[in-house]
Design an enzyme around this catalytic site. Structure first.
Site, short mmCIF file in Angstrom:
data_model
loop_
_atom_site.label_atom_id
_atom_site.label_comp_id
_atom_site.label_asym_id
_atom_site.label_seq_id
_atom_site.Cartn_x
_atom_site.Cartn_y
_atom_site.Cartn_z
N TRP A 6 0.77 -1.21 0.03
CA TRP A 6 0.12 0.35 0.00
C TRP A 6 0.81 0.77 -0.15
O TRP A 6 1.31 1.33 -0.06
CB TRP A 6 -1.13 -0.20 1.12
CG TRP A 6 -1.61 1.64 1.02
CD1 TRP A 6 -2.76 1.92 0.16
CD2 TRP A 6 -1.45 2.68 2.05
NE1 TRP A 6 -2.99 2.85 0.94
CE2 TRP A 6 -2.20 3.55 1.79
CE3 TRP A 6 -0.77 2.76 3.01
CZ2 TRP A 6 -2.09 4.94 2.15
CZ3 TRP A 6 -0.77 4.55 3.41
CH2 TRP A 6 -0.94 5.04 3.16
N ASP B 81 -12.01 6.77 6.20
CA ASP B 81 -10.57 5.68 6.52
C ASP B 81 -10.62 5.93 7.64
O ASP B 81 -9.08 6.19 7.78
CB ASP B 81 -10.40 5.32 5.23
CG ASP B 81 -9.09 4.84 5.41
OD1 ASP B 81 -9.51 3.46 6.08
OD2 ASP B 81 -7.79 4.93 5.59
N HIS C 108 -11.39 2.27 2.34
CA HIS C 108 -11.28 2.57 1.14
C HIS C 108 -11.83 2.73 0.23
O HIS C 108 -11.47 3.31 -1.26
CB HIS C 108 -9.79 1.40 0.71
CG HIS C 108 -8.49 1.98 1.92
ND1 HIS C 108 -7.46 1.32 1.20
CD2 HIS C 108 -8.41 2.01 2.95
CE1 HIS C 108 -6.33 1.56 1.97
NE2 HIS C 108 -7.33 2.48 3.28
N LYS D 223 -7.06 2.80 -2.43
CA LYS D 223 -7.30 3.24 -2.13
C LYS D 223 -8.16 4.23 -2.76
O LYS D 223 -7.63 4.88 -3.96
CB LYS D 223 -6.66 3.96 -0.73
CG LYS D 223 -7.23 5.26 0.06
CD LYS D 223 -5.55 4.87 1.21
CE LYS D 223 -6.42 6.04 1.84
NZ LYS D 223 -6.12 5.94 3.10
N HIS E 105 -8.53 -6.55 4.85
CA HIS E 105 -8.26 -5.33 6.01
C HIS E 105 -9.58 -5.26 6.66
O HIS E 105 -10.45 -3.97 5.72
CB HIS E 105 -7.46 -4.11 5.48
CG HIS E 105 -6.16 -3.85 5.15
ND1 HIS E 105 -4.91 -3.22 5.05
CD2 HIS E 105 -5.31 -5.64 5.58
CE1 HIS E 105 -4.25 -3.90 4.62
NE2 HIS E 105 -3.76 -5.19 5.62
N ASP F 14 -9.63 -2.88 1.64
CA ASP F 14 -9.56 -2.67 2.71
C ASP F 14 -10.87 -1.71 3.56
O ASP F 14 -11.49 -1.01 2.42
CB ASP F 14 -8.97 -1.21 3.20
CG ASP F 14 -8.77 -0.30 4.17
OD1 ASP F 14 -9.75 -0.14 5.08
OD2 ASP F 14 -7.34 -1.10 5.48
N ASP G 34 -10.12 4.32 10.91
CA ASP G 34 -9.89 2.72 11.22
C ASP G 34 -10.09 3.07 12.53
O ASP G 34 -9.57 2.37 13.63
CB ASP G 34 -8.32 3.24 10.79
CG ASP G 34 -7.74 3.40 9.77
OD1 ASP G 34 -7.82 1.65 9.06
OD2 ASP G 34 -7.43 3.71 9.15
N GLU H 147 -3.00 -3.25 -2.39
CA GLU H 147 -3.89 -2.35 -1.68
C GLU H 147 -4.24 -1.28 -2.03
O GLU H 147 -3.25 -0.10 -2.56
CB GLU H 147 -4.09 -2.50 -0.28
CG GLU H 147 -4.76 -1.62 0.69
CD GLU H 147 -4.64 -1.23 2.11
OE1 GLU H 147 -3.23 -1.81 2.29
OE2 GLU H 147 -5.32 -1.14 2.60
N ASP I 134 -6.82 -4.00 9.95
CA ASP I 134 -6.48 -2.55 10.00
C ASP I 134 -7.06 -1.66 10.86
O ASP I 134 -8.26 -1.15 10.06
CB ASP I 134 -6.41 -2.25 8.21
CG ASP I 134 -5.37 -1.47 8.46
OD1 ASP I 134 -4.67 -0.68 9.27
OD2 ASP I 134 -4.99 -1.08 6.96
#
Ligand code: RNT
Ligand code: ZN
Length: 418
Positions: A185, A294, A262, A228, A286, A259, A296, A226, A326
């Site tokens: 990434w 995003d 993303h 995004k 993820h 992810d 997280d 990955e 993640d």
């Protein structure tokens, strides 16, 4: 084992058996699934190589909860604590900046030996390892470009780093007897609308092709890429978009990493899994929780987590999917964050396995959508919790919220003394 836990399990087992669902067999299968715990939850994504460097790359940790790991020893100790509260045998996912070495070494000079302590530890703990080159929090990533950088020297530096990362991953795979998933990434992108969207993508493609030129057996290393949609500072354009990597991964036989944070806020990765796996051999997830962006956040038992788990189970995709986590929340106990997110991910997989998939599929094929909806909704309150508690007890980890007291003790005795 506690009698109530056992008795509740036996009752639940009978209830599920009425639908042809064999809970013993399911728990056996559940025990074979490895979740990859991301080491970066333990120290707010700081790493050990450049401790004074600010986190960059358009990702951010908020919160300053005390006790975060500051050395490799502390991080391993915290991971051990978390893993002792999570049922099953799993993997730990390292970033290159987590090298455990006294040498002053830059990212392009990393070698397997800088990770030998991690390997020794993983062997002793019976864990697998996954890996990531780190393309952020570094002076050469400061202007927002790495593998797609227009400056050839800078781009070379990052190519060399990623090639080194794959060698380290190969070493993990060889030493631990199971493949290491290496996820690529990079934050490259523009804050404002670019004039040329193509050139950086062409450079990224060239860089990746060069990185993957070194042949490494899939028995040791599996490459993933990955995508995004945007990051902080790359709001208008990200070089490694979803379309870019779909094309790249399919044409180069690489795994896609999806992810959960993303994509557009109303776009979900659960709906992408079946399509992606039609065209790629393997998938990396993820598992994360985006709150408005995003962000997280720690994974909770929300609808999307359950839907991701259902897709993996119903499509029989688990054997081709690497389930990684993640998230990074610096506002709560770092060990608890791992425990909550990982237990939820495993529990969601269990819930999905405890659904009468064949019956639901049959109803759908018969176009009996009324029964499909009715049963899916009724199964939401079937006693999966009793099966989960029993599973935790058989794996020798705390049942229900009992784990919290252990984390509180650990916080008092270890984390707050740092
Ligand atoms: C960033 C990506 C990436 C990172 C880790 C630290 O948006 O999700 O996976 O979170 O590599
Ligand atoms: Zn990610």
């Amino acid at each position: 084992m506690n009698q109530t836990v056992r008795n509740s399990y036996l009752e639940a087992k009978n209830l599920y058996a009425e639908h042809g669902i064999d809970t013993d067999e399911i728990l056996q299968k559940l025990g074979e699934i490895k979740v990859s715990l991301h080491c970066w939850q333990g120290d707010d994504v700081k790493g050990f190589l450049f401790k004074d460097k600010q986190l960059s790359g358009g990702i951010a940790v908020t919160g300053s909860y005390p006790g975060r790991a500051e050395t490799p020893e502390q991080l391993r100790q915290d991971l051990e604590k978390a893993l002792s509260l999570i049922p099953g045998k799993h993997k730990v996912n390292l970033h290159a900046i987590y090298a455990d070495t006294d040498e002053q070494v830059d990212l392009d000079q990393l070698e397997p030996r800088h990770f030998s302590k991690w390997v020794d530890w993983a062997k002793a703990q019976g864990l697998g390892l996954d890996f990531n080159p780190t393309l952020f929090s570094h002076p050469l990533a400061e202007d927002g470009f790495t593998l797609s950088h227009p400056d050839e020297k800078t781009r070379r530096f990052w190519i060399t780093h990623c090639r080194a990362a794959r060698k380290i991953a190969e070493y993990f795979g060889k030493e631990l007897g199971q493949p290491c998933v290496t996820n690529h990434w990079l934050p490259d992108g523009y804050k404002d609308t670019p004039v040329d969207r193509l050139a950086p993508r062409v450079r990224l493609q060239e860089s990746l092709d060069e990185i993957f030129k070194d042949e490494i057996s899939e028995a040791y290393n599996i490459d993933a890429v990955e995508s995004k949609l945007f990051g902080i500072g790359s709001e208008s354009y990200v070089v490694g978009s979803h379309e870019f990597y779909m094309g790249y991964a399919i044409s180069r036989d690489k795994a896609i990493c999806l992810d959960a944070g993303h994509f557009h806020p109303t776009e979900v990765i659960s709906n992408k899994i079946s399509s992606v796996l039609m065209f790629t051999k393997q998938l990396l997830l993820h598992v994360s929780r985006p709150v408005r962006w995003d962000s997280d956040h720690v994974v909770t038992m929300d609808d999307e987590l359950l839907e991701i788990a259902r897709e993996l189970v119903r499509g029989d995709f688990l054997s081709r999917t690497h389930v990684g986590l993640d998230f990074f929340d610096g506002s709560i106990n770092h060990v608890a964050a791992w425990v909550i997110g990982t237990r939820n991910t495993i529990k969601a997989l269990l819930r999905a396995m405890l659904e009468p998939v064949e019956l639901l599929r049959k109803l759908e094929n018969e176009r009996d959508y009324t029964s499909r909806l009715a049963l899916v909704e009724e199964f939401k309150s079937y006693p999966f919790g009793a099966v989960w508690d029993y599973y935790c007890a058989t794996k020798g980890v705390p049942v229900r919220e009992e784990w919290l007291a252990e984390v509180k003790d650990y916080e008092r005795d270890v984390l707050l003394r740092r």
